[in-house]
Motif scaffolding. Sequence first.
Motif, short mmCIF file in Angstrom:
data_model
loop_
_atom_site.label_atom_id
_atom_site.label_comp_id
_atom_site.label_asym_id
_atom_site.label_seq_id
_atom_site.Cartn_x
_atom_site.Cartn_y
_atom_site.Cartn_z
N ASN A 26 -40.35 -73.24 15.20
CA ASN A 26 -41.63 -73.65 15.78
C ASN A 26 -41.47 -74.90 16.62
O ASN A 26 -42.02 -75.01 17.73
CB ASN A 26 -42.64 -73.92 14.68
CG ASN A 26 -43.20 -72.67 14.01
OD1 ASN A 26 -43.79 -72.73 12.94
ND2 ASN A 26 -43.02 -71.51 14.63
N THR A 27 -40.73 -75.87 16.12
CA THR A 27 -40.55 -77.14 16.81
C THR A 27 -39.81 -76.97 18.14
O THR A 27 -40.18 -77.56 19.16
CB THR A 27 -39.77 -78.14 15.92
OG1 THR A 27 -40.54 -78.38 14.74
CG2 THR A 27 -39.51 -79.45 16.64
N LEU A 28 -38.77 -76.12 18.12
CA LEU A 28 -37.97 -75.89 19.32
C LEU A 28 -38.68 -75.03 20.35
O LEU A 28 -38.46 -75.17 21.56
CB LEU A 28 -36.65 -75.22 18.94
CG LEU A 28 -35.61 -76.09 18.26
CD1 LEU A 28 -34.50 -75.23 17.67
CD2 LEU A 28 -35.03 -77.11 19.24
N GLY A 29 -39.52 -74.12 19.89
CA GLY A 29 -40.13 -73.15 20.78
C GLY A 29 -39.32 -71.87 20.83
O GLY A 29 -38.95 -71.39 21.91
N MET A 30 -39.01 -71.33 19.65
CA MET A 30 -38.24 -70.09 19.53
C MET A 30 -39.11 -69.04 18.85
O MET A 30 -39.75 -69.31 17.83
CB MET A 30 -36.96 -70.33 18.72
CG MET A 30 -35.99 -69.16 18.73
SD MET A 30 -34.53 -69.41 17.65
CE MET A 30 -33.67 -70.72 18.53
N ILE A 31 -39.17 -67.85 19.42
CA ILE A 31 -39.99 -66.77 18.88
C ILE A 31 -39.41 -66.26 17.57
O ILE A 31 -38.20 -66.05 17.46
CB ILE A 31 -40.09 -65.62 19.91
CG1 ILE A 31 -40.87 -66.09 21.16
CG2 ILE A 31 -40.76 -64.39 19.30
CD1 ILE A 31 -40.73 -65.16 22.34
N ILE A 32 -40.26 -66.04 16.58
CA ILE A 32 -39.86 -65.53 15.28
C ILE A 32 -40.16 -64.04 15.22
O ILE A 32 -41.27 -63.60 15.50
CB ILE A 32 -40.60 -66.26 14.14
CG1 ILE A 32 -40.23 -67.75 14.14
CG2 ILE A 32 -40.29 -65.62 12.79
CD1 ILE A 32 -41.06 -68.58 13.18
N ASP A 33 -39.14 -63.26 14.81
CA ASP A 33 -39.27 -61.80 14.72
C ASP A 33 -39.12 -61.38 13.26
O ASP A 33 -38.18 -61.80 12.57
CB ASP A 33 -38.18 -61.15 15.57
CG ASP A 33 -38.30 -59.63 15.65
OD1 ASP A 33 -39.29 -59.08 15.15
OD2 ASP A 33 -37.39 -59.00 16.22
#
Length: 399
Positions: A219-226
């Motif tokens: 969330n902090t980095l800006g990475m999508i969670i699948d």
Amino acid sequence: MNMKHYEGYTSFSYLKGNKDYKQYNLATELDRIPAYSLHLTVEEENKLNEIMNEKPIVSLRDHGFIVPEKYEDILPYCGELHTFFHYEGIAKSGIDIIFENFMDGISTITSKNGLKWDDVIYLLGMRYADIQRQSTVFIARTYNDLTKAKQLKQTALLPSLEAASILENELDRVDILYGFGIRCMGITYNEANTLGSGLIEQRDGGLTNFGRRVVERMNTLGMIIDISHCGDQTSLDVIAESRDPVFMTHAGARALWNTPRMKPDNVLQACAEKGGIIGVCAAPNTTLTRRSPKHSIQSVMEHFEYLVDLVGINHVGFGPDTFFGDHVALQHAFDDILGISASHSGEEFKESLYVEGLENPVEAVRNMISWMIKQNYSIEDITKASGQNAMKVMKKILV
């Protein structure tokens, strides 16, 4: 036909086969099976062209990977660093954005010890080197990159990983992967890891303490969670823990086909309520239905319509999960070495040799859009499902 820029490049043509890498006979032809047509009228064809030419077209899961022609070559080939990408096929697909995992699960399949950290770094580096030599696709790292694809007449690849297993218990590896361009990562594959339970586990212990830290870092980095391959409780925990909406890049409805690979209503609804997106999968013999047990565009789109009725058109997209070549043979090779068939257990069915109408990336998303046109969906709703929904959520997550 909306085609991306293509200059005739084939993978690793700057090297010499059987000198710099081992050469295999690959299924490079695009007409491996009989052509499929939805018999669009001229008016319907015009609608299709309007959408493909003017609206964002997003595949939440597809592959440029080319499967070897011979079954016995599949596993050895998958263990090689030099695996070929079908640039011509991706160009003909007209897709603007593809969540592409570069077959990162290969080492999980071909190594009894599972995927190693170095494997992923080598895999990404080799794929990026090949991509650097051509002009059909480019690596996207920001939302702004994604918006340029249509204008450039190229396909933006959003680097993804099927699972976070290679993190082991080292949180900072999330940042390192981000530095290497990874913008979407699954929490688990089919089996459990240090983050949570995969979908084949008999007991789902949910998201671990380490898994919660990973979700927070993503969330902090800006990475999508699948969460496509997570167990049900782990999926619910991830959705609850994440500050951002969560994606199921390639999934389907368990109410229509009772297998672990499909998702139950409560998980689908929780994903949508958090603002997430569910991509409808078309991997062979997954999104079947009791009404349409032969896997085809009809059974896949039954899952699509079920999801639209359940969570609304704003939370549904396309995640076909197609390849170039015999996808069923690829599944069998993987199942044989793992000794499981996680995607298919729970229902009796007669195996389909391919998914009629959704064989490869050239036709998959295009035919899903065409199907919606034939069913008299509005341009607005088609545009949402074919890319706008995903773009809206990605704008919130990617920086």
